[in-house]
Design a protein around this motif. Structure first.
Motif, PDB file in Angstrom:
ATOM      1  N   LYS A  19     -11.578 -10.392  10.022  1.00  0.00           N
ATOM      2  CA  LYS A  19     -10.568 -10.240  10.522  1.00  0.00           C
ATOM      3  C   LYS A  19      -9.483  -9.454   9.307  1.00  0.00           C
ATOM      4  N   ALA A  20      -9.315 -10.487   8.391  1.00  0.00           N
ATOM      5  CA  ALA A  20      -8.535  -9.949   7.480  1.00  0.00           C
ATOM      6  C   ALA A  20      -8.740  -8.611   6.369  1.00  0.00           C
ATOM      7  N   LYS A  21     -10.186  -9.062   6.284  1.00  0.00           N
ATOM      8  CA  LYS A  21     -10.695  -7.587   5.445  1.00  0.00           C
ATOM      9  C   LYS A  21     -10.388  -6.440   6.518  1.00  0.00           C
ATOM     10  N   ARG A  22     -10.597  -6.504   7.838  1.00  0.00           N
ATOM     11  CA  ARG A  22     -10.244  -5.010   8.587  1.00  0.00           C
ATOM     12  C   ARG A  22      -8.800  -4.822   8.261  1.00  0.00           C
ATOM     13  N   LEU A  23      -7.762  -5.743   8.411  1.00  0.00           N
ATOM     14  CA  LEU A  23      -6.450  -5.574   8.384  1.00  0.00           C
ATOM     15  C   LEU A  23      -6.091  -4.975   7.023  1.00  0.00           C
ATOM     16  N   ILE A  24      -6.848  -5.178   6.001  1.00  0.00           N
ATOM     17  CA  ILE A  24      -6.518  -4.864   4.500  1.00  0.00           C
ATOM     18  C   ILE A  24      -6.980  -3.479   4.512  1.00  0.00           C
ATOM     19  N   GLU A  25      -7.928  -3.319   5.106  1.00  0.00           N
ATOM     20  CA  GLU A  25      -8.698  -1.756   4.986  1.00  0.00           C
ATOM     21  C   GLU A  25      -7.689  -0.634   5.980  1.00  0.00           C
ATOM     22  N   ASP A  26      -7.115  -1.208   6.934  1.00  0.00           N
ATOM     23  CA  ASP A  26      -5.916  -0.460   7.776  1.00  0.00           C
ATOM     24  C   ASP A  26      -4.839  -0.244   6.893  1.00  0.00           C
ATOM     25  N   ASP A  27      -4.343  -1.351   6.283  1.00  0.00           N
ATOM     26  CA  ASP A  27      -3.088  -1.253   5.744  1.00  0.00           C
ATOM     27  C   ASP A  27      -2.942  -0.355   4.273  1.00  0.00           C
ATOM     28  N   LEU A  28      -4.309  -0.519   3.654  1.00  0.00           N
ATOM     29  CA  LEU A  28      -4.369   0.306   2.493  1.00  0.00           C
ATOM     30  C   LEU A  28      -3.962   1.701   2.403  1.00  0.00           C
ATOM     31  N   LYS A  29      -4.044   2.450   3.727  1.00  0.00           N
ATOM     32  CA  LYS A  29      -3.691   3.635   3.728  1.00  0.00           C
ATOM     33  C   LYS A  29      -2.112   3.993   3.635  1.00  0.00           C
ATOM     34  N   LEU A  30      -1.400   2.711   3.958  1.00  0.00           N
ATOM     35  CA  LEU A  30      -0.095   2.809   3.516  1.00  0.00           C
ATOM     36  C   LEU A  30       0.706   2.102   2.209  1.00  0.00           C
ATOM     37  N   ILE A  31      -0.255   1.682   1.447  1.00  0.00           N
ATOM     38  CA  ILE A  31       0.004   0.536   0.343  1.00  0.00           C
ATOM     39  C   ILE A  31      -0.214   1.646  -0.926  1.00  0.00           C
ATOM     40  N   ASP A  32       0.954   1.695  -1.929  1.00  0.00           N
ATOM     41  CA  ASP A  32       0.827   2.356  -3.080  1.00  0.00           C
ATOM     42  C   ASP A  32       0.248   1.489  -4.268  1.00  0.00           C
ATOM     43  N   VAL A  33       0.600   0.110  -4.272  1.00  0.00           N
ATOM     44  CA  VAL A  33       0.096  -0.797  -5.384  1.00  0.00           C
ATOM     45  C   VAL A  33      -0.400  -1.914  -4.775  1.00  0.00           C
ATOM     46  N   VAL A  34      -1.809  -2.388  -5.445  1.00  0.00           N
ATOM     47  CA  VAL A  34      -2.334  -3.668  -4.945  1.00  0.00           C
ATOM     48  C   VAL A  34      -2.018  -4.704  -6.042  1.00  0.00           C
ATOM     49  N   ILE A  35      -1.544  -6.003  -5.698  1.00  0.00           N
ATOM     50  CA  ILE A  35      -1.630  -6.953  -6.630  1.00  0.00           C
ATOM     51  C   ILE A  35      -2.582  -7.998  -6.035  1.00  0.00           C
ATOM     52  N   GLU A  36      -3.728  -8.202  -7.026  1.00  0.00           N
ATOM     53  CA  GLU A  36      -4.454  -9.177  -6.608  1.00  0.00           C
ATOM     54  C   GLU A  36      -4.484 -10.324  -7.533  1.00  0.00           C
ATOM     55  N   VAL A  37      -4.117 -11.586  -6.753  1.00  0.00           N
ATOM     56  CA  VAL A  37      -4.045 -12.981  -7.493  1.00  0.00           C
ATOM     57  C   VAL A  37      -5.182 -13.750  -7.525  1.00  0.00           C
ATOM     58  N   ILE A  38      -5.168 -13.993  -8.954  1.00  0.00           N
ATOM     59  CA  ILE A  38      -6.578 -14.932  -9.210  1.00  0.00           C
ATOM     60  C   ILE A  38      -6.340 -15.875  -9.938  1.00  0.00           C
ATOM     61  N   ASP A  39      -7.035 -16.889 -10.105  1.00  0.00           N
ATOM     62  CA  ASP A  39      -6.761 -18.222 -10.871  1.00  0.00           C
ATOM     63  C   ASP A  39      -7.143 -17.916 -12.305  1.00  0.00           C
ATOM     64  N   ALA A  40      -6.231 -18.365 -13.344  1.00  0.00           N
ATOM     65  CA  ALA A  40      -6.367 -18.072 -14.730  1.00  0.00           C
ATOM     66  C   ALA A  40      -7.515 -18.966 -14.923  1.00  0.00           C
ATOM     67  N   ARG A  41      -7.734 -20.002 -14.535  1.00  0.00           N
ATOM     68  CA  ARG A  41      -8.597 -21.038 -15.005  1.00  0.00           C
ATOM     69  C   ARG A  41     -10.207 -20.508 -14.505  1.00  0.00           C
ATOM     70  N   ILE A  42     -10.288 -19.852 -13.811  1.00  0.00           N
ATOM     71  CA  ILE A  42     -11.510 -19.489 -13.273  1.00  0.00           C
ATOM     72  C   ILE A  42     -11.627 -17.658 -13.047  1.00  0.00           C
ATOM     73  N   PRO A  43     -11.177 -17.031 -13.449  1.00  0.00           N
ATOM     74  CA  PRO A  43     -10.843 -15.805 -13.254  1.00  0.00           C
ATOM     75  C   PRO A  43     -11.965 -14.972 -12.444  1.00  0.00           C
ATOM     76  N   MET A  44     -12.992 -14.974 -12.815  1.00  0.00           N
ATOM     77  CA  MET A  44     -14.184 -14.135 -12.071  1.00  0.00           C
ATOM     78  C   MET A  44     -14.750 -15.086 -10.790  1.00  0.00           C
ATOM     79  N   SER A  45     -14.595 -16.344 -10.725  1.00  0.00           N
ATOM     80  CA  SER A  45     -14.869 -17.325  -9.687  1.00  0.00           C
ATOM     81  C   SER A  45     -13.968 -17.166  -8.480  1.00  0.00           C
TER      82      SER A  45
END
Length: 148
Positions: A19-45
């Motif tokens: 559900k979250a993935k579908r909502l993000i895909e819908d909202d992306l049409k309206l978005i200018d910038v995406v901020i992805e928050v990751i954990d600095a201790r395990i960036p790729m994981s």
């Protein structure tokens, strides 16, 4: 005993994530910038590979959160690795909101060209729309420029 020959497909992808993935895909049409928050201790994981596919050509900022708990040298290397022509990486600790002004300034800087194009067309005062995403437990941040 009779065996059931019907195979059942098991979907491991939880419903709330789909559900979250579908909502993000819908909202992306309206978005200018995406901020992805990751954990600095395990960036790729701490990244969801689906998110990168979904945000494709959007301007992007990666926040290496919980940097106060990570090794400074490694965090610096990850920032350099994750920063490219379409993405800027910033380390921070969201518990004390350090670097929030830097994030806001970065958003405004990467949107300068679009704002200039809008001004040429006579459009002023348009709000920059930002989507903050990340997997659970990376401590996504929410801030409002007017509260700064």
């Amino acid at each position: 005993m009779e065996q059931n020959s019907n195979k059942t497909n098991i979907n491991w992808y939880p419903g709330h994530m789909a559900k979250a993935k579908r909502l993000i895909e819908d909202d992306l049409k309206l978005i200018d910038v995406v901020i992805e928050v990751i954990d600095a201790r395990i960036p790729m994981s701490s990244r969801n590979p689906d998110l990168n596919k979904m945000v494709k050509n959007k301007k992007k900022i990666i926040i290496l959160n919980k940097s106060d708990l990570a090794d400074d040298t490694q965090t610096k290397k990850w920032k350099e690795y994750l920063t490219n022509k379409d993405t800027i990486a910033i380390s921070m600790n969201s518990l004390n909101n350090n670097r929030v002004n830097e994030i806001i300034n970065t958003i405004e800087k990467i949107m300068e060209e679009e704002k200039a194009k809008a001004l040429e067309k006579g459009r002023t005062g348009r709000t920059i729309r930002v989507l903050i995403i990340g997997i659970p437990n990376v401590r996504k941040i929410i801030f409002n420029k007017s509260n700064m």
